[in-house]
Design a protein around this motif. Sequence first.
Motif, PDB file in Angstrom:
ATOM      1  N   GLN A 372       0.807  -1.219   0.000  1.00 37.55           N
ATOM      2  CA  GLN A 372       0.000   0.000   0.000  1.00 37.55           C
ATOM      3  C   GLN A 372       0.842   1.271   0.000  1.00 37.55           C
ATOM      4  OE1 GLN A 372      -2.009   0.870   3.572  1.00 37.55           O
ATOM      5  NE2 GLN A 372      -3.361   2.383   2.703  1.00 37.55           N
ATOM      6  N   LEU A 373       2.005   1.220   0.614  1.00 32.87           N
ATOM      7  CA  LEU A 373       2.848   2.410   0.709  1.00 32.87           C
ATOM      8  C   LEU A 373       3.176   2.983  -0.668  1.00 32.87           C
ATOM      9  CD1 LEU A 373       4.243   4.218   2.782  1.00 32.87           C
ATOM     10  CD2 LEU A 373       6.248   2.726   2.634  1.00 32.87           C
ATOM     11  N   ASP A 375       1.248   3.663  -2.901  1.00 27.96           N
ATOM     12  CA  ASP A 375       0.226   4.634  -3.275  1.00 27.96           C
ATOM     13  C   ASP A 375       0.622   6.054  -2.886  1.00 27.96           C
ATOM     14  OD1 ASP A 375      -2.171   4.193  -4.718  1.00 27.96           O
ATOM     15  OD2 ASP A 375      -3.349   4.898  -3.029  1.00 27.96           O
ATOM     16  N   GLU A 376       1.599   6.177  -1.972  1.00 26.91           N
ATOM     17  CA  GLU A 376       2.053   7.490  -1.539  1.00 26.91           C
ATOM     18  C   GLU A 376       3.263   7.980  -2.317  1.00 26.91           C
ATOM     19  OE1 GLU A 376       0.261   9.293   0.857  1.00 26.91           O
ATOM     20  OE2 GLU A 376      -1.026   7.639   0.225  1.00 26.91           O
ATOM     21  N   ASN A 396      -9.868   4.747  -3.634  1.00 24.46           N
ATOM     22  CA  ASN A 396      -9.422   6.141  -3.635  1.00 24.46           C
ATOM     23  C   ASN A 396     -10.517   7.189  -3.613  1.00 24.46           C
ATOM     24  OD1 ASN A 396      -6.690   5.869  -3.468  1.00 24.46           O
ATOM     25  ND2 ASN A 396      -6.294   6.014  -5.647  1.00 24.46           N
ATOM     26  N   ARG A 403      -8.895  14.144   1.302  1.00 24.35           N
ATOM     27  CA  ARG A 403      -7.720  15.000   1.100  1.00 24.35           C
ATOM     28  C   ARG A 403      -8.128  16.398   0.650  1.00 24.35           C
ATOM     29  NH1 ARG A 403      -4.324  10.135  -1.816  1.00 24.35           N
ATOM     30  NH2 ARG A 403      -3.193   9.423   0.050  1.00 24.35           N
ATOM     31  N   ARG A 416      -0.276  10.894   5.499  1.00 23.97           N
ATOM     32  CA  ARG A 416      -1.037   9.695   5.177  1.00 23.97           C
ATOM     33  C   ARG A 416      -1.916   9.222   6.332  1.00 23.97           C
ATOM     34  NH1 ARG A 416      -4.300   7.041   4.194  1.00 23.97           N
ATOM     35  NH2 ARG A 416      -4.480   5.125   2.985  1.00 23.97           N
ATOM     36  N   SER A 419      -5.998  10.239   7.748  1.00 28.15           N
ATOM     37  CA  SER A 419      -7.268   9.562   7.463  1.00 28.15           C
ATOM     38  C   SER A 419      -7.561   8.475   8.489  1.00 28.15           C
ATOM     39  CB  SER A 419      -7.249   8.958   6.059  1.00 28.15           C
ATOM     40  OG  SER A 419      -6.236   7.968   5.944  1.00 28.15           O
ATOM     41  N   ASP A 455     -10.663   5.271   4.267  1.00 29.73           N
ATOM     42  CA  ASP A 455      -9.723   4.319   3.672  1.00 29.73           C
ATOM     43  C   ASP A 455     -10.401   3.053   3.180  1.00 29.73           C
ATOM     44  OD1 ASP A 455      -7.071   5.534   3.828  1.00 29.73           O
ATOM     45  OD2 ASP A 455      -7.432   5.569   5.983  1.00 29.73           O
TER      46      ASP A 455
END
Length: 495
Positions: A372-373, A375-376, A396, A403, A416, A419, A455
């Motif tokens: 998942q990281l 995605d950042e 998303n 956001r 991050r 959320s 999320d």
Amino acid sequence: MTSAFAAPSDARSGIFGRSSILAHYLRSTAAMARAFRLRRAAGYLALALWLPLTAGCQTLSIGQQEEPAQAEAPAEEPGEEIAEEAPKETRIVVPKTVLNEDPFLLDDVAAAQDKEGAQIALLVPLSGQHAAVGQALLEGAQMALFDMRNPAANLIPFDTRGTPDGARDAAVKAVAAGADIILGPLLTTSVEAAAPIARRSGINLLSFSNNPAVAGGGVYALGFSPAEQVRTIIDFAVGQGANRFAVLAPTGPYGELIVQSMQTTVPNYPARLISARFIDESAHDYAEIITEISNYEGRRQALVAEKRSLAGKSDEASKAALRRLEELDTLGDPPFDAILLAPTSNTTLRTLAAQLAYYDVDQPAVRVLGLQLWDEFPRLQNEPALIGSWYPGPANERLDQFRTRFAQFYGRRPLRLASLGYDAMALCAVLAGDGTQPKYDTATLTNEQGFLGVDGLFRLLPSGVAQRSYAIREITRTSIETLEPARTTFVPLVN
């Protein structure tokens, strides 16, 4: 530092005193006040941002009790202002210097004990090395409290200082303040320090840790579990034909969780874990590890031997085969057909991907997988070696809305984990009800239908770990596409 939240119209607030409150909240609430002055009805958007699932389980209403949980946010025309609603209590501290109102200030923990409603303690690092993350969690929680508009929900933040001792002190203060539930702490060691105090007091604790080792006995790990991400991406990759896996993970507790998850997950499929190696993210060259796990030298020698055997032949087929081999650096595939890259750094990810391609570990012969990281990390499609890679990510749509609204409130993009603070607080604000009997019991928290948050879909398992629904993303040459959407319901748990 600690404080309690209330509407500016209340007569009391705070916890260590006026100067501490003003010093801490000035950054976040100044931007929030600008959002108030825009006169936007944030309550409707909350319904679109955070909805509990209601099929087959107790309905958890959000905001006004007469509105259904699935209500859609009304569209707003460009340039049109929404009519201002009658003021509602929001449990937000807004300092006098910001709104020219008399802020709600409590005298100490004892004052929090006298406040009616559900007491929701938030234990996060507001000072020390991890203060930025703690502030993001607090800001997400503040925003959720404003959105949920439940006057029976009281948020009381406590500073853990990012240390076990600080977390222990904060937990003691939270119990003394009459906490009905505790959100946080963030770090594994802090959770371990706070958990015994919460257990002795019979208070459930929803930590922000992603370490399953802290979960159990009334302690939950709300963080994005590495094990769940690994299971999701391995399940998808096996479904696409992969059956031989490798993993490169950073040294340290996070990397160890990744490798352990691979070791326990892969054997559940008709698949094997061929290689698991740890990398130093401060390094800039991973050639030695990559050549070892990919059998680069063996494949290069195989190419040399094949070229030698063809060199002495004069038939056209052999000559054509030799010409093709001249364009190669190795012959044959690596011993794995999928490799999971789990660095915490964007730079390290790009370095690993480029060096894998340099040593002939190429897609699609070997599919590159992520977590998942990713995605950042920005503009991953600009790294040629990552084109075709797969990784799990949140749904998303709600996250993008969050956001956007966070930026409207605070004037900047959220970190991050903001959320996560939002979803935790939204859940507690909904379950607070009218404040007389908040539903923070284990049966309610572990509702197997789960909850739909910023999320995406999540539920708290009896083990204390948060199970989440992830979409599968693919990096293409122009963008990042969703190959498989996140599911919207959970499979019922089997006892």
